[in-house]
Design a protein around this motif. Sequence first.
Motif, PDB file in Angstrom:
ATOM      1  N   ALA A   1       0.681  -1.117   0.049  1.00  0.00           N
ATOM      2  CA  ALA A   1      -0.042  -0.146  -0.061  1.00  0.00           C
ATOM      3  C   ALA A   1       0.954   1.266  -0.083  1.00  0.00           C
ATOM      4  CB  ALA A   1      -0.672  -0.139   1.060  1.00  0.00           C
ATOM      5  N   THR A   2       1.909   1.446   0.718  1.00  0.00           N
ATOM      6  CA  THR A   2       2.795   2.328   0.822  1.00  0.00           C
ATOM      7  C   THR A   2       3.433   2.791  -0.531  1.00  0.00           C
ATOM      8  OG1 THR A   2       3.218   1.716   3.180  1.00  0.00           O
ATOM      9  CG2 THR A   2       4.608   3.491   2.235  1.00  0.00           C
ATOM     10  N   ARG A   3       3.962   1.727  -0.986  1.00  0.00           N
ATOM     11  CA  ARG A   3       4.781   1.708  -2.257  1.00  0.00           C
ATOM     12  C   ARG A   3       3.567   2.276  -3.364  1.00  0.00           C
ATOM     13  NH1 ARG A   3       6.575  -2.918  -4.274  1.00  0.00           N
ATOM     14  NH2 ARG A   3       7.545  -1.829  -5.842  1.00  0.00           N
ATOM     15  N   GLY A   4       2.370   1.652  -3.491  1.00  0.00           N
ATOM     16  CA  GLY A   4       1.319   1.976  -4.468  1.00  0.00           C
ATOM     17  C   GLY A   4       1.167   3.456  -4.213  1.00  0.00           C
ATOM     18  N   LEU A   5       0.828   3.798  -2.963  1.00  0.00           N
ATOM     19  CA  LEU A   5       0.516   5.296  -2.882  1.00  0.00           C
ATOM     20  C   LEU A   5       1.388   6.422  -3.332  1.00  0.00           C
ATOM     21  CD1 LEU A   5      -1.416   5.636   0.764  1.00  0.00           C
ATOM     22  CD2 LEU A   5      -2.304   6.101  -1.342  1.00  0.00           C
ATOM     23  N   ALA A   6       2.704   6.090  -3.178  1.00  0.00           N
ATOM     24  CA  ALA A   6       3.658   6.877  -3.376  1.00  0.00           C
ATOM     25  C   ALA A   6       3.948   6.881  -4.966  1.00  0.00           C
ATOM     26  CB  ALA A   6       5.204   6.372  -2.788  1.00  0.00           C
ATOM     27  N   ALA A   7       3.724   5.651  -5.535  1.00  0.00           N
ATOM     28  CA  ALA A   7       3.781   5.602  -7.164  1.00  0.00           C
ATOM     29  C   ALA A   7       2.721   6.214  -7.749  1.00  0.00           C
ATOM     30  CB  ALA A   7       4.002   4.204  -7.691  1.00  0.00           C
ATOM     31  N   MET A   8       1.516   6.419  -7.084  1.00  0.00           N
ATOM     32  CA  MET A   8       0.440   7.077  -7.750  1.00  0.00           C
ATOM     33  C   MET A   8       0.438   8.498  -8.171  1.00  0.00           C
ATOM     34  SD  MET A   8      -3.009   5.549  -7.255  1.00  0.00           S
ATOM     35  CE  MET A   8      -3.480   5.527  -5.470  1.00  0.00           C
TER      36      MET A   8
ATOM     37  N   SER B   1      -2.233  14.714 -12.664  1.00  0.00           N
ATOM     38  CA  SER B   1      -2.327  15.749 -13.638  1.00  0.00           C
ATOM     39  C   SER B   1      -2.602  17.140 -12.990  1.00  0.00           C
ATOM     40  CB  SER B   1      -3.239  15.475 -14.883  1.00  0.00           C
ATOM     41  OG  SER B   1      -3.322  16.595 -15.640  1.00  0.00           O
ATOM     42  N   GLU B   2      -1.750  17.929 -13.009  1.00  0.00           N
ATOM     43  CA  GLU B   2      -2.108  19.374 -12.526  1.00  0.00           C
ATOM     44  C   GLU B   2      -3.087  20.070 -13.554  1.00  0.00           C
ATOM     45  OE1 GLU B   2      -0.954  19.913  -9.312  1.00  0.00           O
ATOM     46  OE2 GLU B   2      -2.425  21.518  -9.439  1.00  0.00           O
ATOM     47  N   ALA B   3      -2.900  19.749 -14.842  1.00  0.00           N
ATOM     48  CA  ALA B   3      -3.618  20.555 -15.675  1.00  0.00           C
ATOM     49  C   ALA B   3      -5.310  20.135 -15.534  1.00  0.00           C
ATOM     50  CB  ALA B   3      -3.185  20.183 -17.067  1.00  0.00           C
ATOM     51  N   ARG B   4      -5.203  18.783 -15.364  1.00  0.00           N
ATOM     52  CA  ARG B   4      -6.809  18.228 -15.234  1.00  0.00           C
ATOM     53  C   ARG B   4      -7.232  18.376 -14.022  1.00  0.00           C
ATOM     54  NH1 ARG B   4      -9.412  17.674 -20.053  1.00  0.00           N
ATOM     55  NH2 ARG B   4      -8.179  16.443 -21.562  1.00  0.00           N
ATOM     56  N   GLY B   5      -6.356  18.318 -12.904  1.00  0.00           N
ATOM     57  CA  GLY B   5      -6.820  18.384 -11.713  1.00  0.00           C
ATOM     58  C   GLY B   5      -7.363  17.214 -11.153  1.00  0.00           C
ATOM     59  N   GLN B   6      -6.681  16.094 -11.888  1.00  0.00           N
ATOM     60  CA  GLN B   6      -7.283  14.717 -11.364  1.00  0.00           C
ATOM     61  C   GLN B   6      -6.171  13.673 -11.997  1.00  0.00           C
ATOM     62  OE1 GLN B   6     -10.979  13.962 -14.272  1.00  0.00           O
ATOM     63  NE2 GLN B   6      -9.346  12.177 -14.184  1.00  0.00           N
ATOM     64  N   TYR B   7      -6.250  12.589 -11.519  1.00  0.00           N
ATOM     65  CA  TYR B   7      -5.289  11.492 -12.051  1.00  0.00           C
ATOM     66  C   TYR B   7      -5.448  11.049 -13.287  1.00  0.00           C
ATOM     67  CZ  TYR B   7      -4.152  11.042  -7.023  1.00  0.00           C
ATOM     68  OH  TYR B   7      -3.711  11.450  -5.684  1.00  0.00           O
ATOM     69  N   LEU B   8      -4.482  10.598 -14.220  1.00  0.00           N
ATOM     70  CA  LEU B   8      -4.826  10.025 -15.541  1.00  0.00           C
ATOM     71  C   LEU B   8      -4.065   8.614 -15.453  1.00  0.00           C
ATOM     72  CD1 LEU B   8      -3.780  13.260 -17.629  1.00  0.00           C
ATOM     73  CD2 LEU B   8      -6.088  12.450 -17.044  1.00  0.00           C
TER      74      LEU B   8
ATOM     75  N   ASP C   1      -4.394  11.452 -21.849  1.00  0.00           N
ATOM     76  CA  ASP C   1      -5.019  12.706 -21.387  1.00  0.00           C
ATOM     77  C   ASP C   1      -6.530  12.306 -21.434  1.00  0.00           C
ATOM     78  OD1 ASP C   1      -5.449  15.252 -20.328  1.00  0.00           O
ATOM     79  OD2 ASP C   1      -5.235  15.953 -22.430  1.00  0.00           O
ATOM     80  N   SER C   2      -7.387  11.659 -20.566  1.00  0.00           N
ATOM     81  CA  SER C   2      -8.604  11.281 -20.736  1.00  0.00           C
ATOM     82  C   SER C   2      -9.439  11.573 -19.292  1.00  0.00           C
ATOM     83  CB  SER C   2      -8.813   9.850 -21.080  1.00  0.00           C
ATOM     84  OG  SER C   2     -10.035   9.597 -21.199  1.00  0.00           O
ATOM     85  N   PRO C   3     -10.361  12.546 -19.410  1.00  0.00           N
ATOM     86  CA  PRO C   3     -10.715  12.890 -17.863  1.00  0.00           C
ATOM     87  C   PRO C   3     -12.100  12.089 -17.721  1.00  0.00           C
ATOM     88  CG  PRO C   3     -11.504  14.528 -19.605  1.00  0.00           C
ATOM     89  CD  PRO C   3     -10.594  13.498 -20.388  1.00  0.00           C
ATOM     90  N   SER C   4     -11.506  10.992 -17.180  1.00  0.00           N
ATOM     91  CA  SER C   4     -12.587   9.897 -16.848  1.00  0.00           C
ATOM     92  C   SER C   4     -12.701   9.823 -15.296  1.00  0.00           C
ATOM     93  CB  SER C   4     -12.142   8.479 -17.424  1.00  0.00           C
ATOM     94  OG  SER C   4     -11.131   7.764 -16.778  1.00  0.00           O
TER      95      SER C   4
ATOM     96  N   ARG D   1      -4.411  16.346  -2.391  1.00  0.00           N
ATOM     97  CA  ARG D   1      -4.979  15.532  -3.771  1.00  0.00           C
ATOM     98  C   ARG D   1      -6.401  15.379  -3.355  1.00  0.00           C
ATOM     99  NH1 ARG D   1      -1.345  17.400  -6.153  1.00  0.00           N
ATOM    100  NH2 ARG D   1       0.551  16.194  -6.510  1.00  0.00           N
ATOM    101  N   ALA D   2      -6.695  14.891  -2.158  1.00  0.00           N
ATOM    102  CA  ALA D   2      -8.260  14.539  -1.982  1.00  0.00           C
ATOM    103  C   ALA D   2      -9.263  16.088  -2.238  1.00  0.00           C
ATOM    104  CB  ALA D   2      -8.393  14.042  -0.490  1.00  0.00           C
ATOM    105  N   ALA D   3      -8.332  16.921  -1.607  1.00  0.00           N
ATOM    106  CA  ALA D   3      -9.366  18.242  -1.849  1.00  0.00           C
ATOM    107  C   ALA D   3      -9.415  18.655  -3.099  1.00  0.00           C
ATOM    108  CB  ALA D   3      -8.427  19.243  -1.056  1.00  0.00           C
ATOM    109  N   ALA D   4      -8.375  18.593  -3.984  1.00  0.00           N
ATOM    110  CA  ALA D   4      -8.451  18.820  -5.501  1.00  0.00           C
ATOM    111  C   ALA D   4      -9.322  17.918  -6.157  1.00  0.00           C
ATOM    112  CB  ALA D   4      -7.130  18.826  -6.062  1.00  0.00           C
ATOM    113  N   LEU D   5      -9.356  16.681  -5.726  1.00  0.00           N
ATOM    114  CA  LEU D   5     -10.462  15.853  -6.443  1.00  0.00           C
ATOM    115  C   LEU D   5     -11.903  16.321  -6.057  1.00  0.00           C
ATOM    116  CD1 LEU D   5      -9.099  12.297  -6.109  1.00  0.00           C
ATOM    117  CD2 LEU D   5      -9.092  13.708  -8.203  1.00  0.00           C
ATOM    118  N   ALA D   6     -12.058  16.749  -4.678  1.00  0.00           N
ATOM    119  CA  ALA D   6     -13.144  17.052  -4.187  1.00  0.00           C
ATOM    120  C   ALA D   6     -13.667  18.372  -5.068  1.00  0.00           C
ATOM    121  CB  ALA D   6     -13.307  17.445  -2.628  1.00  0.00           C
TER     122      ALA D   6
END
Length: 431
Positions: free
Chosen positions: A269-276, A281-288, A299-302, A317-322
Motif C-alpha cells: 500500500a505504501t509503495r502504491g500510494l507513493a507511485a500514484m 495531472s495538474e492541468a486536469r486536476g485529477q489522476y490520469l 489525457d482522458s478525464p474519466s 490531492r483529496a481536496a483537489a479531487l473534491a
Amino acid sequence: MDDMTARAQAIMRLNDRGAYTVPTSGLYPFQWNWDSCLSALGFQHFDEARAWTEIDTLFAHQWEDGMVPHIVFHRPDDGYFPGPDVWRTGCMTPTPTPTTGITQPPVAGFCIRRLVDRAADRALAETRARALLPQIHAWHKWFYRHRDPQGTGLVAILHPWESGRDNSIDWDAPLERVSPEGVEPFTRKDTTHADPAHRPTQGQYERYIRLVQHFRDLDWDNARLHDASPFRVVDPGFNAILVRSCTDLAALADDLGEAEIAARSREFATRGLAAMESLWSEARGQYLCHDRATGRAIDSPSIGGLLPVFAAIPAPRAAALAARIAHLGEGAEYMVPSHDPAAPEFDSLRYWRGPVWLIVNYMIADGLARAGHGVQADRIVGDSLRLIRESGFAEYYDTHTAEPCGGSTFTWTAAMVIEFLTPISRPGDTA
Ligand code: GLC
C-alpha cells in the motif's frame, strides 16, 4: 423496512443462485468478481452468512498462481459471449468449473474488512475472514509479481474488461494498437439483451476478443502475458482499489494476529500510494491513466482518475479531487458521470463513456467522507437514491436525464442502495 430497501432485497434474492449471484439474468448469467464482493456488502444487512458465501464461492475458483478470475462460469448458458469455449483456460483452478483468464478490480480486501467490522455474528466473521485472508493476500502478491514486473509500485491491466470500466474512453488509444486482424468470427449476445446504443461498438468487441485469443496462444501463462500484451495500461482507479484493499487487509491481519501478511500488505500500500503521484495531472486536476506500452499519459478525464480518493491519498490531492467533483456537479444533474460531460467523446448512454454507476459512486462517496468532504459525499449519495426513485434498479444511468441503461433488476445496484439506505456504520468508520 422502507419500500426501496424491500425492492432492493427482492432483486438480490431474484438473482441469487444459491452460493453466488448473477449480476442480472440474461445479460450476465454467471458470477462476476467485483460484483460479488460488493454485493456481499448488501447481503450483510439481511443475511450475513449469505454475504460470506458469496465471497467464498468466488475464491474457491482462485487460480493456482493466485489470480482471481473475472467470471466463474458455474452453469452452461448460451446467452452470453464469450463463453468458456472461447477462453479455454484449461486447468488453472482447483475445481473443474471453467473461468475466464483475466481478473477484475480487487475490492475483496476492502469488502471483507467492512464485513468483519460490522459483523453481528463475530465468530462467523472471524472464521471466514481467517480463511480468506491468505487467499486475498495471494491475489495481491500475484498483482505485484505479474502486473508490475519492473517493481514500479503500480500494476497494469492487460484487457479493458479487467478495469471493470469496459469501454471507457481511456482505452480508445491503447486499444487502437490492438489489431483485430486474425480475430475468429463471432456473434455477440449482449446486443440481444440490451440496447446496442448502450453497449460497446463492434470494432471494440473485435479487439476485446483478439486480445483473448492472444493470451490463449500464450497458454494463459501470467509470467509471459504482461510483456507480450499490446494493451498494458496503468489505471489510477484500479490501483487505488488495490491500495485500499491492501490497507484494509493489513488492518484485518493485525486484528487476526497475522503479522507477516499485515507487514507485506502495508508495504504494498505504501509503495502504491507513493507511485500514484506519478499519475497526477495538474492541468486536469485529477489522476490520469498511463500507457505502459508507449510510456505516456492518457489525457482522458474519466472517473478512473477520481476513484483514487477511495485510497488514503495526500489531503491536498483529496481536496483537489473534491473540487473537481464539485465542478463536474455543476454540469451534471446526477453525479458522478463516468466521463467529463464537457469532453468531446462523452456519450451519455454508452456504458462507461458517460453514464453514472452506483458502485463507483459508493467508493467515491466513501473516500470523500473519509477525507472530510462530506458535502460532496452527501450529494453523491443523494443523487444515487434519486436515480433509483426515478428509474429503478438499472445497470447504469444517463447523468443528465436519469434514463436507465443496460440491464435491469441489477444485483450490485440493489446492494449499493441497501448500503446507502441502511448504513450499519457510516462510511469512514472503518478508517
Ligand atoms: C460489465 C461491467 C463490469 C461488470 C460486469 C457485470 O462488464 O463493465 O464492471 O463487472 O458488467 O456486471
